[in-house]
Design a protein around this motif. Structure first.
Motif, PDB file in Angstrom:
ATOM      1  N   HIS A   8       0.913  -1.164  -0.080  1.00 54.87           N
ATOM      2  CA  HIS A   8      -0.067  -0.021  -0.094  1.00 54.87           C
ATOM      3  C   HIS A   8       0.828   1.297  -0.111  1.00 54.87           C
ATOM      4  CE1 HIS A   8      -3.879  -1.984   0.265  1.00 54.87           C
ATOM      5  NE2 HIS A   8      -3.353  -2.868   1.026  1.00 54.87           N
TER       6      HIS A   8
ATOM      7  N   ASP B  39       3.227   1.764  -1.997  1.00 51.86           N
ATOM      8  CA  ASP B  39       3.612   1.891  -3.436  1.00 51.86           C
ATOM      9  C   ASP B  39       2.450   2.623  -4.235  1.00 51.86           C
ATOM     10  OD1 ASP B  39       6.124   0.563  -3.484  1.00 51.86           O
ATOM     11  OD2 ASP B  39       5.009  -1.216  -3.249  1.00 51.86           O
ATOM     12  N   VAL B  40       1.335   3.066  -3.595  1.00 52.78           N
ATOM     13  CA  VAL B  40       0.251   3.529  -4.272  1.00 52.78           C
ATOM     14  C   VAL B  40       0.746   4.951  -4.936  1.00 52.78           C
ATOM     15  CG1 VAL B  40      -1.963   4.943  -3.831  1.00 52.78           C
ATOM     16  CG2 VAL B  40      -1.555   2.523  -2.871  1.00 52.78           C
TER      17      VAL B  40
ATOM     18  N   HIS C 161       0.530   5.169  -8.946  1.00 57.85           N
ATOM     19  CA  HIS C 161      -0.315   6.126  -9.505  1.00 57.85           C
ATOM     20  C   HIS C 161       0.629   7.156 -10.552  1.00 57.85           C
ATOM     21  CE1 HIS C 161      -2.242  10.078 -10.011  1.00 57.85           C
ATOM     22  NE2 HIS C 161      -3.477   9.483 -10.186  1.00 57.85           N
TER      23      HIS C 161
ATOM     24  N   PRO D  37      -5.359   8.406  -7.492  1.00 58.37           N
ATOM     25  CA  PRO D  37      -4.696   7.700  -6.430  1.00 58.37           C
ATOM     26  C   PRO D  37      -5.696   6.681  -5.644  1.00 58.37           C
ATOM     27  CG  PRO D  37      -3.753   9.731  -6.249  1.00 58.37           C
ATOM     28  CD  PRO D  37      -4.971   9.802  -7.061  1.00 58.37           C
ATOM     29  N   ASP D  38      -6.683   7.270  -5.468  1.00 58.37           N
ATOM     30  CA  ASP D  38      -8.165   6.227  -4.572  1.00 58.37           C
ATOM     31  C   ASP D  38      -8.040   5.278  -5.388  1.00 58.37           C
ATOM     32  OD1 ASP D  38      -7.960   8.360  -2.626  1.00 58.37           O
ATOM     33  OD2 ASP D  38      -9.748   9.471  -3.670  1.00 58.37           O
TER      34      ASP D  38
ATOM     35  N   ILE E  25      -6.176   3.396  -7.345  1.00 58.65           N
ATOM     36  CA  ILE E  25      -5.189   2.509  -7.205  1.00 58.65           C
ATOM     37  C   ILE E  25      -5.114   1.983  -5.661  1.00 58.65           C
ATOM     38  CG2 ILE E  25      -2.622   2.280  -7.239  1.00 58.65           C
ATOM     39  CD1 ILE E  25      -3.732   3.210  -9.852  1.00 58.65           C
ATOM     40  N   ALA E  26      -5.618   2.743  -4.734  1.00 57.73           N
ATOM     41  CA  ALA E  26      -5.306   2.284  -3.455  1.00 57.73           C
ATOM     42  C   ALA E  26      -6.728   1.123  -3.387  1.00 57.73           C
ATOM     43  CB  ALA E  26      -5.792   3.324  -2.416  1.00 57.73           C
TER      44      ALA E  26
ATOM     45  N   GLU F  48      -7.708  -0.866  -5.819  1.00 59.74           N
ATOM     46  CA  GLU F  48      -7.405  -1.823  -6.421  1.00 59.74           C
ATOM     47  C   GLU F  48      -6.559  -2.950  -5.445  1.00 59.74           C
ATOM     48  OE1 GLU F  48      -6.879  -0.265 -10.922  1.00 59.74           O
ATOM     49  OE2 GLU F  48      -5.152  -0.462  -9.666  1.00 59.74           O
ATOM     50  N   LEU F  49      -5.684  -2.210  -4.549  1.00 58.59           N
ATOM     51  CA  LEU F  49      -4.910  -2.989  -3.784  1.00 58.59           C
ATOM     52  C   LEU F  49      -5.689  -3.697  -2.493  1.00 58.59           C
ATOM     53  CD1 LEU F  49      -1.450  -0.990  -3.727  1.00 58.59           C
ATOM     54  CD2 LEU F  49      -2.141  -3.182  -4.842  1.00 58.59           C
TER      55      LEU F  49
ATOM     56  N   THR G  75       0.241  -9.027  -6.925  1.00 64.27           N
ATOM     57  CA  THR G  75       0.683  -7.972  -7.517  1.00 64.27           C
ATOM     58  C   THR G  75       1.909  -8.285  -7.934  1.00 64.27           C
ATOM     59  OG1 THR G  75       1.486  -6.710  -5.474  1.00 64.27           O
ATOM     60  CG2 THR G  75      -0.928  -6.699  -5.909  1.00 64.27           C
TER      61      THR G  75
END
Length: 304
Positions: free
Chosen positions: A18, A20-21, A25, A43-44, A46-47, A49-50, A61
């Motif tokens: 997390h 790495d978000v 991005h 960025p939300d 990407i977060a 997705e993780l 991942t």
């Protein structure tokens, strides 16, 4: 943890965390600038997705690093998959290595099929995914409307009232939206995941997210995001309860959202839809037009 991809010479990889978000991005943003001329993912996303339910970042991942230690590519797999390669590192086999890795991960986990969305403008990516046996499943379209003049609101259908999204609406809206999407989506999103993708995003704008009621019952909703830097609005979700469709509620809610964006100084609004929803005609009737398309590919898998 699954095996590493078959990296091209000079490349290495590790699982994402997390932390790495921001870096992921930036990578995705460079890919979007190269393809579209602007950044569309925040960025939300990407977060979120993780944090997908069932996704284990250590297992599902992969980040690829170039010879100088720069982030060159990323991938994740959890029923769906995504692969992004930095424009400066394309043509070296990274995309193929990561696409093959996502398939191996999915097979190991017993996933029956793998789904990935590829932009129509990315000819190399479309050719690559077809070469791996993926078949087109549905077409997705980005639609847009210009808001040079303030949109006029139609008369509400009999018995229907509309107001902006308010604190406390989340649970009811989630339930209604997921019910409406059950006709075509592969799975219902649990509330926590749905919230991360909608009302908890930094760009969510309640004032441009109208909800419709028949008496005290929620029957429709439009959830919107704002993009002040681009001067645009974005409609993230449109849903109407099945027993209240074909009454003009979706058209009314969209017009409310468009009017709100116009009053906030936005010059236009966009949204994505796809062929399974059969909603393209609705959006065209409210004045939207197709800007570009993507293809959702699917591949049936057998476990190893």
């Amino acid at each position: 943890m699954h095996e590493q991809p078959s990296w091209p010479a000079g490349y290495t990889g590790r699982a994402a965390t997390h932390e790495d978000v921001p870096a992921i991005h930036r990578l995705v943003a460079e890919c979007e600038r190269a393809l579209y001329g602007r950044v569309e993912t925040d960025p939300d996303v990407i977060a979120a997705e993780l944090a997908r339910p069932g996704l284990d970042p250590a297992r599902d991942t992969m980040l690829g690093y170039g010879p100088s230690g720069e982030l060159a590519a990323r991938a994740w797999v959890n029923r769906r998959s995504a692969v992004d390669v930095h424009p400066d590192h394309r043509g070296r086999g990274l995309g193929g290595a990561l696409l093959d890795w996502t398939e191996r991960c999915a097979r190991h986990s017993g996933t029956p099929r793998l789904v990935q969305t590829v932009p129509g403008a990315d000819q190399a990516a479309n050719a690559l995914i077809r070469s791996r046996g993926f078949a087109p499943k549905v077409t997705a379209w980005l639609l847009a409307i210009e808001l040079a003049e303030e949109p006029q609101l139609p008369e509400p259908p009999a018995g229907i009232t509309v107001r902006p999204f308010a604190p406390g609406d989340g649970v009811a809206v989630h339930h209604m939206v997921e019910d409406a999407f059950d006709e075509w989506q592969q799975r219902r999103k649990p509330y926590g995941e749905w919230v991360r993708l909608t009302i908890d995003r930094a760009r969510f704008v309640p004032a441009m997210s109208p909800v419709a009621f028949a008496g005290d019952e929620l029957v429709g909703a439009v959830l919107s995001l704002d993009d002040p830097a681009a001067g645009m609005g974005y409609v993230e979700r449109v849903a109407v309860r099945r027993d209240h469709r074909d009454r003009g509620i979706a058209r009314l809610l969209l017009r409310y959202a468009f009017r709100g964006f116009h009053q906030a100084g936005r010059r236009g609004c966009t949204l994505w839809t796809h062929s399974d929803t059969r909603a393209l005609g609705l959006y065209e009737r409210v004045g939207m037009s197709v800007r570009r398309s993507s293809t959702v590919y699917q591949k049936e898998l057998s476990a190893l």
